[in-house]
Design a protein around this motif. Structure first.
Motif, PDB file in Angstrom:
ATOM      1  N   PHE A  87       1.296   3.053  -1.679  1.00  8.71           N
ATOM      2  CA  PHE A  87       0.977   3.736  -0.438  1.00  8.71           C
ATOM      3  C   PHE A  87       2.216   3.757   0.445  1.00  8.71           C
ATOM      4  O   PHE A  87       2.876   2.721   0.594  1.00  8.71           O
ATOM      5  CB  PHE A  87      -0.126   2.994   0.328  1.00  8.71           C
ATOM      6  CG  PHE A  87      -1.431   2.906  -0.404  1.00  8.71           C
ATOM      7  CD1 PHE A  87      -2.281   3.991  -0.454  1.00  8.71           C
ATOM      8  CD2 PHE A  87      -1.828   1.729  -1.018  1.00  8.71           C
ATOM      9  CE1 PHE A  87      -3.497   3.912  -1.104  1.00  8.71           C
ATOM     10  CE2 PHE A  87      -3.043   1.642  -1.669  1.00  8.71           C
ATOM     11  CZ  PHE A  87      -3.879   2.731  -1.714  1.00  8.71           C
ATOM     12  N   VAL A 104      -0.722   4.237   4.736  1.00 10.65           N
ATOM     13  CA  VAL A 104      -1.846   4.938   4.132  1.00 10.65           C
ATOM     14  C   VAL A 104      -2.669   3.843   3.469  1.00 10.65           C
ATOM     15  O   VAL A 104      -2.133   2.992   2.754  1.00 10.65           O
ATOM     16  CB  VAL A 104      -1.366   5.977   3.100  1.00 10.65           C
ATOM     17  CG1 VAL A 104      -2.536   6.528   2.308  1.00 10.65           C
ATOM     18  CG2 VAL A 104      -0.607   7.091   3.792  1.00 10.65           C
ATOM     19  N   SER A 106      -5.862   4.302   1.736  1.00  8.86           N
ATOM     20  CA  SER A 106      -6.738   4.600   0.605  1.00  8.86           C
ATOM     21  C   SER A 106      -6.327   5.912  -0.037  1.00  8.86           C
ATOM     22  O   SER A 106      -5.660   6.743   0.583  1.00  8.86           O
ATOM     23  CB  SER A 106      -8.199   4.673   1.044  1.00  8.86           C
ATOM     24  OG  SER A 106      -8.382   5.762   1.919  1.00  8.86           O
ATOM     25  N   THR A 107      -6.723   6.055  -1.293  1.00  8.52           N
ATOM     26  CA  THR A 107      -6.463   7.285  -2.030  1.00  8.52           C
ATOM     27  C   THR A 107      -7.521   7.419  -3.110  1.00  8.52           C
ATOM     28  O   THR A 107      -8.168   6.441  -3.469  1.00  8.52           O
ATOM     29  CB  THR A 107      -5.051   7.281  -2.649  1.00  8.52           C
ATOM     30  OG1 THR A 107      -4.761   8.569  -3.168  1.00  8.52           O
ATOM     31  CG2 THR A 107      -4.905   6.256  -3.758  1.00  8.52           C
ATOM     32  N   SER A 108      -7.688   8.604  -3.609  1.00  6.94           N
ATOM     33  CA  SER A 108      -8.594   8.846  -4.740  1.00  6.94           C
ATOM     34  C   SER A 108      -7.764   8.863  -6.004  1.00  6.94           C
ATOM     35  O   SER A 108      -6.616   9.304  -6.005  1.00  6.94           O
ATOM     36  CB  SER A 108      -9.290  10.201  -4.582  1.00  6.94           C
ATOM     37  OG  SER A 108     -10.078  10.210  -3.427  1.00  6.94           O
ATOM     38  N   PRO A 115      -3.599  10.678  -8.522  1.00  8.63           N
ATOM     39  CA  PRO A 115      -4.316  11.310  -7.420  1.00  8.63           C
ATOM     40  C   PRO A 115      -4.769  12.701  -7.854  1.00  8.63           C
ATOM     41  O   PRO A 115      -4.055  13.394  -8.582  1.00  8.63           O
ATOM     42  CB  PRO A 115      -3.280  11.411  -6.310  1.00  8.63           C
ATOM     43  CG  PRO A 115      -2.211  10.441  -6.682  1.00  8.63           C
ATOM     44  CD  PRO A 115      -2.224  10.348  -8.187  1.00  8.63           C
ATOM     45  N   PRO A 122      -4.208  12.009   3.217  1.00  9.29           N
ATOM     46  CA  PRO A 122      -4.176  10.544   3.332  1.00  9.29           C
ATOM     47  C   PRO A 122      -4.463  10.108   4.764  1.00  9.29           C
ATOM     48  O   PRO A 122      -4.077  10.775   5.722  1.00  9.29           O
ATOM     49  CB  PRO A 122      -2.740  10.182   2.944  1.00  9.29           C
ATOM     50  CG  PRO A 122      -2.191  11.374   2.257  1.00  9.29           C
ATOM     51  CD  PRO A 122      -2.949  12.563   2.767  1.00  9.29           C
TER      52      PRO A 122
END
Length: 160
Positions: A87, A104, A106-108, A115, A122
């Motif tokens: 991140f 940042v 969190s992310t998918s 990603p 983000p």
């Protein structure tokens, strides 16, 4: 170099997250790069010397663009597969006893730990770390209400 005031001095030491003191960090600073590693708290209240396997690590460098770098952690894909993630992270302020981070959080990730090509932007959040061990938990303050218990009836003497 363009770093926030106070950030040019060494930031090495032990820190805890202001919002959640269970998050304790060990910081190493060589004058150019600051590395903060999440460490598990020991039973005696100190911080473990060795970081946990898969621990969260923040690596930030003093650069002409600021005090910037990445947070390295382990995330999980939608299928539950562990995935290394990074991140973007920056330090926005260095106080006498605090570091303010912007990252940042969190992310998918798809099944291949990447990603997805499209999705939400983000989300950046600010976090504050305080130098030193966290304060001990606060004991409940004595009540100013009168005691409802039964007091001595013999003028305070005991034994009969």
């Amino acid at each position: 170099m363009h770093v926030p005031p106070g950030c040019e001095r060494s930031q090495a030491g032990e820190y805890h997250h202001v919002g959640n003191p269970a998050f304790r960090y060990l910081a190493e600073d060589d004058g150019r790069t600051l590395t903060l590693t999440l460490a598990r708290a020991r039973k005696d209240g100190g911080v473990g010397e060795a970081p946990d396997a898969g621990a969260i690590t923040l690596v930030l460098t003093r650069t002409p663009e600021g005090f910037v770098g990445e947070t390295h952690a382990t995330g999980f894909s939608v299928a539950g597969t562990p995935c290394p993630v990074k991140f973007p992270t920056e330090i926005t302020a260095c106080g006498a006893t605090t570091l303010t981070l912007r990252a940042v959080t969190s992310t998918s990730l798809d099944e291949a730990c990447r990603p997805p090509p499209s999705g939400p932007e983000p989300k950046w959040t600010e976090q504050v770390l305080r130098r030193g061990a966290p304060p001990p938990p606060q004991a409940e303050a004595p009540s100013s209400a009168p005691d409802a218990g039964v007091g001595p009836t013999d003028g305070g003497r005991s034994g009969g």
